[in-house]
Design an enzyme around this catalytic site. Structure first.
Site, PDB file in Angstrom:
ATOM      1  N   ASP A   1       0.821  -1.209   0.000  1.00 18.19           N
ATOM      2  CA  ASP A   1       0.000   0.000   0.000  1.00 18.19           C
ATOM      3  C   ASP A   1       0.856   1.260   0.000  1.00 18.19           C
ATOM      4  O   ASP A   1       2.083   1.202   0.113  1.00 18.19           O
ATOM      5  CB  ASP A   1      -0.914   0.003   1.234  1.00 18.19           C
ATOM      6  CG  ASP A   1      -1.906  -1.145   1.225  1.00 18.19           C
ATOM      7  OD1 ASP A   1      -2.320  -1.552   0.124  1.00 18.19           O
ATOM      8  OD2 ASP A   1      -2.267  -1.621   2.322  1.00 18.19           O
TER       9      ASP A   1
ATOM     10  N   TYR B   1       6.620  -9.681   7.225  1.00 17.19           N
ATOM     11  CA  TYR B   1       6.622  -8.230   7.376  1.00 17.19           C
ATOM     12  C   TYR B   1       7.340  -7.842   8.659  1.00 17.19           C
ATOM     13  O   TYR B   1       7.350  -8.597   9.638  1.00 17.19           O
ATOM     14  CB  TYR B   1       5.187  -7.688   7.440  1.00 17.19           C
ATOM     15  CG  TYR B   1       4.492  -7.588   6.108  1.00 17.19           C
ATOM     16  CD1 TYR B   1       4.616  -6.438   5.325  1.00 17.19           C
ATOM     17  CD2 TYR B   1       3.705  -8.628   5.630  1.00 17.19           C
ATOM     18  CE1 TYR B   1       3.967  -6.337   4.105  1.00 17.19           C
ATOM     19  CE2 TYR B   1       3.053  -8.540   4.407  1.00 17.19           C
ATOM     20  CZ  TYR B   1       3.190  -7.384   3.655  1.00 17.19           C
ATOM     21  OH  TYR B   1       2.552  -7.291   2.443  1.00 17.19           O
TER      22      TYR B   1
END
Length: 267
Positions: free
Chosen positions: A51, A109
Site C-alpha cells: 500500500d 513483514y
C-alpha cells in the site's frame, strides 16, 4: 521467456505498488521502462501489492519478454533508468508456468517503532514514533496468541473484499531494538491493513489498555469495531517473500500448514 525480478524500494513517495490512474507507483516505474525497451506495453505481475507508504526489503515480480537480453544486462538497464528509491537486486529466468502471485506461499513483514521524548525528523516516513511507555513482554505475549490458523476478519480493513479471511501465521513476535521495537510477522498471506491493525492493537496492549487474553475472543467475534485502530504505514516493511514450501519448512519446521495457491496459468 519469463523473467523474475527481485527488487527493494522505499515507499514514502509511492501511492503503493499497483498502478493507479494518477500518481506515482512502483508498477508504473517498471512498466514505463519495459515499454520503452519493447516498444509496446508489458505488464508485470508482483508477489505482493504493498500500500501507499509501505516499503519493501524484498519484493518480486515477473514479466514475459521476447527480447534476448542477458539477466545482468536487464538488471543494469533497469537500475540505470530507475529513480533512487527503487533498486533491482537480482534478475533470473523462470519456468513459463511460474507465477509470482500464485507460487508465493508466504510473506514476512517487519514493522518498526522507535520511542523517546520527542519525534526524530530523520526517521519520518521510515519508522513510527510512540512516546508512551510500553510493556514489551506483555505485547509479545499477545503477539504469540495470533500464531496459528485463524479468521482475521476483526483484524483487517472493512474494505477487504476477499471471500476467505482465514490466514495462518507462523511467526508473530515483538523484538526489542536499541530505540524501540520491531513487530515481526510471517504468514501464509495477509489481508488489507492486517499487519497495521495488529500493530495498533499490540501497542494498546503495551499501554495497558488491552490484555493478551483479549485476543481469542476478538478473533472469535470477527468484529472490526472491537479493534478500531490502524497503525500508520511509515514503519511497515515487506521483508521476505517465500516462493517455495522448502523455504518456509527450513525456517518454521516440517509440521507447519502450508497454503498452496492454484496457478491459473497452469490450466
Amino acid at each position: 521467456m519469463r523473467i523474475l525480478v527481485e527488487i527493494a524500494y522505499q515507499g514514502n513517495q509511492f501511492l503503493g505498488f499497483q498502478i493507479q490512474q494518477q500518481g506515482r507507483t512502483v508498477q508504473q516505474q517498471f512498466e514505463k521502462i519495459l515499454k520503452r525497451m519493447h516498444k509496446h506495453h508489458v505488464r508485470i505481475h508482483p508477489s505482493s501489492r504493498t500500500d501507499r507508504g509501505v516499503h519493501a526489503y524484498q519484493q518480486f515480480f515477473h514479466f514475459d519478454t521476447e527480447l534476448n537480453i542477458d539477466n545482468k544486462q536487464w538488471q543494469y538497464a533497469m537500475n540505470r533508468a530507475l529513480p533512487d528509491d527503487i533498486y533491482v537486486k537480482n534478475v533470473r529466468n523462470v519456468d513459463e508456468y511460474f507465477h509470482c502471485r500464485y507460487d508465493c506461499v508466504g510473506k514476512r513483514y517487519r514493522y518498526k517503532v522507535y520511542q523517546g521524548n520527542h519525534r526524530n525528523p530523520f526517521k519520518s516516513g521510515t519508522e513510527t514514533f510512540v512516546n508512551e511507555t510500553l510493556d514489551y513482554d506483555k505485547m509479545n505475549k499477545a503477539a504469540q496468541e495470533f500464531i496459528g490458523t485463524h479468521d482475521f476478519t476483526g483484524f483487517c480493513s472493512q474494505k477487504t473484499e476477499v471471500e476467505s479471511k482465514v490466514r495462518t501465521l507462523y511467526q508473530s513476535e515483538i523484538v526489542a531494538t536499541k530505540e524501540g521495537f520491531d513487530y515481526v510477522v510471517t504468514g501464509s498471506g495477509f489481508l488489507y491493513n492486517m499487519v497495521r491493525v495488529l500493530v495498533a492493537f499490540l501497542i494498546e496492549v503495551g499501554k495497558g489498555k488491552r490484555e493478551p487474553n483479549d485476543v481469542p475472543k476478538l478473533l472469535e467475534d470477527k468484529n472490526r469495531n472491537n479493534v478500531p485502530l490502524t497503525a500508520p504505514p511509515d514503519g511497515l516493511y515487506l521483508e521476505k517473500i517465500y516462493l517455495s514450501p522448502e523455504e518456509l519448512i527450513q525456517e518454521y519446521g516440517k509440521d507447519i500448514k502450508i497454503h498452496y495457491k492454484k496457478s491459473l496459468e497452469k490450466h
